[in-house]
Design a protein around this motif. Structure first.
Motif, PDB file in Angstrom:
ATOM      1  N   PRO A  76      99.173 160.067  40.979  1.00 23.69           N
ATOM      2  CA  PRO A  76      98.496 159.129  41.878  1.00 23.69           C
ATOM      3  C   PRO A  76      98.223 159.669  43.274  1.00 23.69           C
ATOM      4  O   PRO A  76      97.359 159.142  43.979  1.00 23.69           O
ATOM      5  N   VAL A  77      98.947 160.693  43.704  1.00 22.34           N
ATOM      6  CA  VAL A  77      98.799 161.165  45.084  1.00 22.34           C
ATOM      7  C   VAL A  77      98.240 162.581  45.181  1.00 22.34           C
ATOM      8  O   VAL A  77      98.089 163.104  46.281  1.00 22.34           O
ATOM      9  N   VAL A  78      97.931 163.194  44.055  1.00 24.44           N
ATOM     10  CA  VAL A  78      97.364 164.548  44.069  1.00 24.44           C
ATOM     11  C   VAL A  78      95.998 164.511  43.389  1.00 24.44           C
ATOM     12  O   VAL A  78      95.908 164.233  42.194  1.00 24.44           O
ATOM     13  N   GLY A  79      94.954 164.782  44.144  1.00 22.44           N
ATOM     14  CA  GLY A  79      93.610 164.746  43.595  1.00 22.44           C
ATOM     15  C   GLY A  79      93.329 165.923  42.674  1.00 22.44           C
ATOM     16  O   GLY A  79      94.018 166.950  42.699  1.00 22.44           O
ATOM     17  N   GLY A  80      92.315 165.781  41.846  1.00 20.94           N
ATOM     18  CA  GLY A  80      91.970 166.815  40.893  1.00 20.94           C
ATOM     19  C   GLY A  80      91.593 168.131  41.548  1.00 20.94           C
ATOM     20  O   GLY A  80      91.949 169.203  41.065  1.00 20.94           O
ATOM     21  N   GLU A  81      90.872 168.081  42.664  1.00 16.83           N
ATOM     22  CA  GLU A  81      90.460 169.304  43.350  1.00 16.83           C
ATOM     23  C   GLU A  81      91.655 170.069  43.891  1.00 16.83           C
ATOM     24  O   GLU A  81      91.743 171.293  43.753  1.00 16.83           O
ATOM     25  N   ARG A  82      92.612 169.365  44.476  1.00 21.45           N
ATOM     26  CA  ARG A  82      93.799 170.045  45.010  1.00 21.45           C
ATOM     27  C   ARG A  82      94.679 170.573  43.881  1.00 21.45           C
ATOM     28  O   ARG A  82      95.283 171.640  43.995  1.00 21.45           O
ATOM     29  N   LEU A  83      94.753 169.831  42.782  1.00 24.96           N
ATOM     30  CA  LEU A  83      95.514 170.308  41.630  1.00 24.96           C
ATOM     31  C   LEU A  83      94.919 171.612  41.111  1.00 24.96           C
ATOM     32  O   LEU A  83      95.646 172.561  40.797  1.00 24.96           O
ATOM     33  N   LYS A  84      93.600 171.675  41.019  1.00 22.34           N
ATOM     34  CA  LYS A  84      92.942 172.897  40.553  1.00 22.34           C
ATOM     35  C   LYS A  84      93.238 174.057  41.497  1.00 22.34           C
ATOM     36  O   LYS A  84      93.589 175.155  41.055  1.00 22.34           O
ATOM     37  N   LYS A  85      93.132 173.833  42.800  1.00 21.26           N
ATOM     38  CA  LYS A  85      93.401 174.901  43.764  1.00 21.26           C
ATOM     39  C   LYS A  85      94.837 175.394  43.652  1.00 21.26           C
ATOM     40  O   LYS A  85      95.105 176.594  43.749  1.00 21.26           O
ATOM     41  N   TYR A  86      95.756 174.453  43.444  1.00 26.95           N
ATOM     42  CA  TYR A  86      97.169 174.837  43.364  1.00 26.95           C
ATOM     43  C   TYR A  86      97.434 175.678  42.118  1.00 26.95           C
ATOM     44  O   TYR A  86      98.109 176.709  42.193  1.00 26.95           O
ATOM     45  N   TYR A 115      99.897 161.545  34.572  1.00 27.23           N
ATOM     46  CA  TYR A 115      98.852 162.038  33.670  1.00 27.23           C
ATOM     47  C   TYR A 115      97.494 162.071  34.364  1.00 27.23           C
ATOM     48  O   TYR A 115      96.942 161.026  34.693  1.00 27.23           O
ATOM     49  N   PRO A 116      96.907 163.266  34.598  1.00 22.43           N
ATOM     50  CA  PRO A 116      95.618 163.345  35.281  1.00 22.43           C
ATOM     51  C   PRO A 116      94.426 162.999  34.405  1.00 22.43           C
ATOM     52  O   PRO A 116      93.349 162.722  34.913  1.00 22.43           O
ATOM     53  N   GLY A 117      94.585 163.015  33.082  1.00 23.36           N
ATOM     54  CA  GLY A 117      93.483 162.691  32.179  1.00 23.36           C
ATOM     55  C   GLY A 117      92.865 163.926  31.552  1.00 23.36           C
ATOM     56  O   GLY A 117      92.933 165.026  32.083  1.00 23.36           O
ATOM     57  N   PHE A 118      92.246 163.732  30.393  1.00 25.68           N
ATOM     58  CA  PHE A 118      91.624 164.826  29.656  1.00 25.68           C
ATOM     59  C   PHE A 118      90.532 165.521  30.463  1.00 25.68           C
ATOM     60  O   PHE A 118      90.408 166.746  30.459  1.00 25.68           O
ATOM     61  N   THR A 119      89.708 164.723  31.142  1.00 26.45           N
ATOM     62  CA  THR A 119      88.563 165.300  31.835  1.00 26.45           C
ATOM     63  C   THR A 119      88.998 166.261  32.937  1.00 26.45           C
ATOM     64  O   THR A 119      88.393 167.324  33.117  1.00 26.45           O
ATOM     65  N   ILE A 120      90.034 165.903  33.677  1.00 26.90           N
ATOM     66  CA  ILE A 120      90.534 166.772  34.742  1.00 26.90           C
ATOM     67  C   ILE A 120      91.121 168.046  34.157  1.00 26.90           C
ATOM     68  O   ILE A 120      90.861 169.154  34.641  1.00 26.90           O
ATOM     69  N   LEU A 121      91.914 167.907  33.100  1.00 30.02           N
ATOM     70  CA  LEU A 121      92.539 169.077  32.483  1.00 30.02           C
ATOM     71  C   LEU A 121      91.498 170.045  31.935  1.00 30.02           C
ATOM     72  O   LEU A 121      91.611 171.262  32.088  1.00 30.02           O
ATOM     73  N   ARG A 122      90.494 169.472  31.276  1.00 29.71           N
ATOM     74  CA  ARG A 122      89.447 170.340  30.720  1.00 29.71           C
ATOM     75  C   ARG A 122      88.671 171.030  31.834  1.00 29.71           C
ATOM     76  O   ARG A 122      88.363 172.222  31.741  1.00 29.71           O
ATOM     77  N   ALA A 153      94.097 165.650  17.936  1.00 27.34           N
ATOM     78  CA  ALA A 153      93.561 165.926  16.605  1.00 27.34           C
ATOM     79  C   ALA A 153      92.162 165.353  16.427  1.00 27.34           C
ATOM     80  O   ALA A 153      91.411 165.797  15.558  1.00 27.34           O
ATOM     81  N   THR A 154      91.799 164.364  17.235  1.00 25.72           N
ATOM     82  CA  THR A 154      90.497 163.705  17.087  1.00 25.72           C
ATOM     83  C   THR A 154      89.581 164.050  18.265  1.00 25.72           C
ATOM     84  O   THR A 154      88.818 165.002  18.212  1.00 25.72           O
ATOM     85  N   VAL A 155      89.695 163.275  19.333  1.00 24.74           N
ATOM     86  CA  VAL A 155      88.805 163.496  20.476  1.00 24.74           C
ATOM     87  C   VAL A 155      89.121 164.774  21.227  1.00 24.74           C
ATOM     88  O   VAL A 155      88.282 165.293  21.965  1.00 24.74           O
ATOM     89  N   GLY A 156      90.339 165.297  21.053  1.00 24.65           N
ATOM     90  CA  GLY A 156      90.693 166.543  21.724  1.00 24.65           C
ATOM     91  C   GLY A 156      89.790 167.686  21.334  1.00 24.65           C
ATOM     92  O   GLY A 156      89.540 168.606  22.123  1.00 24.65           O
ATOM     93  N   ARG A 157      89.270 167.655  20.119  1.00 24.03           N
ATOM     94  CA  ARG A 157      88.357 168.699  19.656  1.00 24.03           C
ATOM     95  C   ARG A 157      87.072 168.730  20.486  1.00 24.03           C
ATOM     96  O   ARG A 157      86.427 169.768  20.634  1.00 24.03           O
ATOM     97  N   PHE A 158      86.673 167.562  21.013  1.00 27.66           N
ATOM     98  CA  PHE A 158      85.437 167.480  21.782  1.00 27.66           C
ATOM     99  C   PHE A 158      85.677 167.699  23.270  1.00 27.66           C
ATOM    100  O   PHE A 158      84.812 168.209  23.972  1.00 27.66           O
ATOM    101  N   PHE A 159      86.863 167.279  23.766  1.00 26.88           N
ATOM    102  CA  PHE A 159      87.130 167.359  25.192  1.00 26.88           C
ATOM    103  C   PHE A 159      87.787 168.667  25.602  1.00 26.88           C
ATOM    104  O   PHE A 159      87.815 169.001  26.779  1.00 26.88           O
ATOM    105  N   PHE A 226      90.831 158.739  30.058  1.00 31.39           N
ATOM    106  CA  PHE A 226      89.570 159.460  30.033  1.00 31.39           C
ATOM    107  C   PHE A 226      88.702 159.091  31.228  1.00 31.39           C
ATOM    108  O   PHE A 226      87.925 159.877  31.689  1.00 31.39           O
ATOM    109  N   GLY A 227      88.843 157.884  31.721  1.00 29.16           N
ATOM    110  CA  GLY A 227      87.993 157.444  32.809  1.00 29.16           C
ATOM    111  C   GLY A 227      88.516 157.762  34.181  1.00 29.16           C
ATOM    112  O   GLY A 227      87.921 157.387  35.171  1.00 29.16           O
TER     113      GLY A 227
END
Length: 240
Positions: A76-86, A115-122, A153-159, A226-227
């Motif tokens: 909740p307190v670490v944005g996706g951009e800062r997580l990527k930089k770290y 949990y940051p979500g699939f989209t951030i991790l990908r 096993a399902t949506v992970g193949r696409f994301f 995901f959202g």
């Protein structure tokens, strides 16, 4: 460069110089890949203190280990951009040359807190330089619950890209992890060990069939995860 053998000329100085030039160009290219992610002016001491992503020993195949503890990550307190930089900063500044692996401990992860979500991790994985992605040999997924297995096993193949998807190895118990990693090469948090002990006596707990008296959760509600986007992550107090 082709030299006639009957001229009696030693070609080694020419070939050695050419090889040295190629090595130098590769090193410059590798540094260019990482230089943009090394931010000497940015302070990551707060994230370092959480120890959710750190370099440890090696597995039995000789791959250096990055330990990733999901519960320690304050989503909740670490944005996706800062997580990527770290993450890029840690990989580029600490990881030595050669192959590496990731040991991800999913134990007690809560979607609201860790949990940051699939989209951030990908997004983070796809942004990695290709040479670093190629060096990642395997990702050990510790204590995957029913939701995690179904999602991957399902949506992970696409994301997830194919390169990452096929590198994931599920490890339901720590005893199976020791088949690939010697004890002492990686630090296991106490709560992970306690959860593993619960699963030894109640093996169906992670599948929601048996009651869990310790209330050890699994990530629910796929739609919310995901959202989740960087701009929508509200800052709130994570630890008291």
């Amino acid at each position: 460069m082709v030299l006639a053998s009957d001229l009696g000329i030693d070609a080694r100085p020419f070939l050695s110089k050419q090889q040295d030039t190629e090595i130098e160009e590769q090193e410059q290219e590798q540094w260019h890949d990482c230089a943009q992610y090394l931010s000497p002016d940015e302070d990551f001491s707060d994230l370092d203190s959480l120890q959710f992503f750190c370099l440890q020993g090696s597995d039995k195949s000789g791959n250096r280990i990055f330990r990733l503890v999901g519960k320690y990550f304050p989503a909740p307190v670490v944005g996706g951009e800062r997580l990527k930089k770290y993450i890029f900063h840690k990989i580029c500044s600490e990881l030595p040359d050669g192959p590496f692996c990731i040991v991800y401990m999913h134990t007690c992860v809560q979607k609201e807190d860790n949990y940051p979500g699939f989209t951030i991790l990908r997004w983070i994985y796809e942004e990695l330089p290709s040479r670093i992605k190629n060096r990642l040999q395997i990702m050990y997924f510790i204590h995957p619950g029913l939701w995690s297995r179904l999602a991957f096993a399902t949506v992970g193949r696409f994301f997830l890209s194919g390169g990452l998807y096929w590198k994931i190895k599920y490890v339901s118990r720590l005893q199976y992890l020791w088949n690939d990693i010697k004890k002492g090469e990686i630090e296991i948090p106490e709560f992970v060990q306690n959860h593993d002990n619960v699963l030894e006596h109640r093996p169906l707990t992670d599948y929601g069939i048996e009651p869990d008296h310790l209330h050890l959760p699994e990530v629910p509600n796929m739609a919310y995860s995901f959202g989740r986007h960087d701009g929508n992550w509200g800052s709130r107090e994570f630890m008291r």
